[in-house]
Design a protein around this motif. Structure first.
Motif, PDB file in Angstrom:
ATOM      1  N   LYS A  92       0.828  -1.209   0.000  1.00  0.00           N
ATOM      2  CA  LYS A  92       0.000   0.000   0.000  1.00  0.00           C
ATOM      3  C   LYS A  92       0.864   1.261   0.000  1.00  0.00           C
ATOM      4  N   ASN A 177      -1.604  10.948  -1.348  1.00  0.00           N
ATOM      5  CA  ASN A 177      -2.522   9.813  -1.330  1.00  0.00           C
ATOM      6  C   ASN A 177      -3.109   9.582  -2.712  1.00  0.00           C
ATOM      7  N   VAL A 181      -7.884   6.666  -1.345  1.00  0.00           N
ATOM      8  CA  VAL A 181      -7.620   6.937   0.065  1.00  0.00           C
ATOM      9  C   VAL A 181      -8.172   8.303   0.458  1.00  0.00           C
ATOM     10  N   GLU A 182      -7.979   9.285  -0.408  1.00  0.00           N
ATOM     11  CA  GLU A 182      -8.431  10.638  -0.106  1.00  0.00           C
ATOM     12  C   GLU A 182      -9.954  10.716   0.026  1.00  0.00           C
ATOM     13  N   HIS A 184     -11.873   8.532   1.264  1.00  0.00           N
ATOM     14  CA  HIS A 184     -12.329   7.757   2.424  1.00  0.00           C
ATOM     15  C   HIS A 184     -13.217   6.581   2.011  1.00  0.00           C
ATOM     16  N   ALA A 188      -9.376   2.932   1.973  1.00  0.00           N
ATOM     17  CA  ALA A 188      -8.613   3.795   2.879  1.00  0.00           C
ATOM     18  C   ALA A 188      -8.485   3.185   4.268  1.00  0.00           C
ATOM     19  N   SER A 189      -9.443   2.354   4.667  1.00  0.00           N
ATOM     20  CA  SER A 189      -9.409   1.769   6.014  1.00  0.00           C
ATOM     21  C   SER A 189      -8.628   0.469   6.077  1.00  0.00           C
ATOM     22  N   THR A 200      -2.926   2.236   9.388  1.00  0.00           N
ATOM     23  CA  THR A 200      -3.790   2.866   8.398  1.00  0.00           C
ATOM     24  C   THR A 200      -3.232   4.267   8.134  1.00  0.00           C
ATOM     25  N   ARG A 201      -3.385   4.718   6.905  1.00  0.00           N
ATOM     26  CA  ARG A 201      -2.776   5.981   6.514  1.00  0.00           C
ATOM     27  C   ARG A 201      -3.554   7.147   7.114  1.00  0.00           C
TER      28      ARG A 201
END
Length: 284
Positions: A92, A177, A181-182, A184, A188-189, A200-201
């Motif tokens: 990731k 990101n 991811v951005e 959500h 992203a989780s 997690t990021r």
């Protein structure tokens, strides 16, 4: 693994234990490295804890010492970038951070000359020049298997190691990101299994701001430090290579695939004249 990943509140596993080191040792090391500002901060009474230098890790009793490495067949690499995609999916990694890349040398003088492709991960050198320049001991070579790692909780993002690496195998995580991811989304989780820390990021949290690099997917090792190709616990790039060009294994084991290939074929290592003794070989 899934249970660990779902426990978002669980603290990440430490990469190693912190040894006792004197303030004088730290200041002397920083001065030798030219890190005058850090040395001055310590000399004026700054906290020693985040700057503790790391002694060489002791190999646990009863554990067999391994030397993991790769043998890459330049005749088989077709430049498909499957290894690059597999590595990013496994670890990731964000934009701008790639633990392996594929280099391409163009056609020669003849129109029928075949272009040369070669994948390039971190070389996990026997004498890694990135290690001694780190002022806080955040990067080190594991004695039990020879894998060079980065402790995200200690890295201060100074990037000395990036400058020192002659193979350009280290990257700085600037916090970028991907859209998934951005926005959500569920992706992203999903935590990264890197170092078995399942982070997690999150903005402003490690590994953002840290230096990152290939780890030979060490999170896939079992409790004895071994990989298992049959069960899929194998570095993502080697497992996914469509041309079967990437071979991985224990170079200290004379019966391993990588050791046998080095006996059968002519191989080179990049920039051997520097004395780094990389543990990635290229078959010609």
């Amino acid at each position: 693994m899934q249970q660990q990943a779902s426990a978002g509140a669980a603290a990440p596993e430490p990469v190693h234990e912190l040894p006792e080191v004197s303030r004088r040792d730290i200041v002397q090391r920083l001065l030798k490295l030219g890190a005058v500002s850090l040395a001055a901060a310590l000399g004026s009474g700054a906290s020693l804890q985040p700057l503790l230098a790391r002694a060489e890790e002791v190999n646990p009793r009863g554990k067999k010492k391994r030397r993991y490495g790769m043998v890459i067949d330049t005749r088989r690499c077709v430049g498909c970038d499957a290894c690059v995609a597999a590595c990013k999916a496994e670890n990731k990694t964000p934009p701008g951070v790639s633990y392996t890349i594929v280099l391409e040398q163009g056609l020669g003088e003849r129109p029928d000359d075949r272009p040369l492709f070669m994948t390039k991960p971190c070389f996990h050198c026997e004498h890694p020049p990135c290690v001694p320049v780190c002022p806080v001991g955040a990067t080190f070579k594991r004695s039990q298997d020879g894998i060079v790692v980065v402790d995200y909780d200690r890295c201060i993002g100074c990037r000395y190691c990036i400058v020192a690496c002659p193979y350009q195998a280290r990257y700085s995580d600037f916090g970028d990101n991907y859209p998934a991811v951005e926005e959500h989304t569920p992706w992203a989780s999903v935590p990264s299994p890197e170092y078995r820390q399942f982070r997690t990021r999150k903005e402003g949290k490690s590994p953002e701001g840290n230096v990152r690099k290939c780890t030979f997917c060490l999170h896939l090792q079992d409790e004895n430090g071994e990989y298992d190709r049959a069960s899929g616990r194998w570095p993502a790039c080697a497992k996914t290579c469509t041309g079967k060009a990437i071979h991985f294994g224990d170079l200290n084991d004379p019966t391993s695939e990588v050791s046998l290939l080095l006996k059968e074929r002519q191989a080179i290592r990049l920039k051997e004249e520097l004395g780094t003794e990389p543990n990635v070989y290229y078959l010609l």
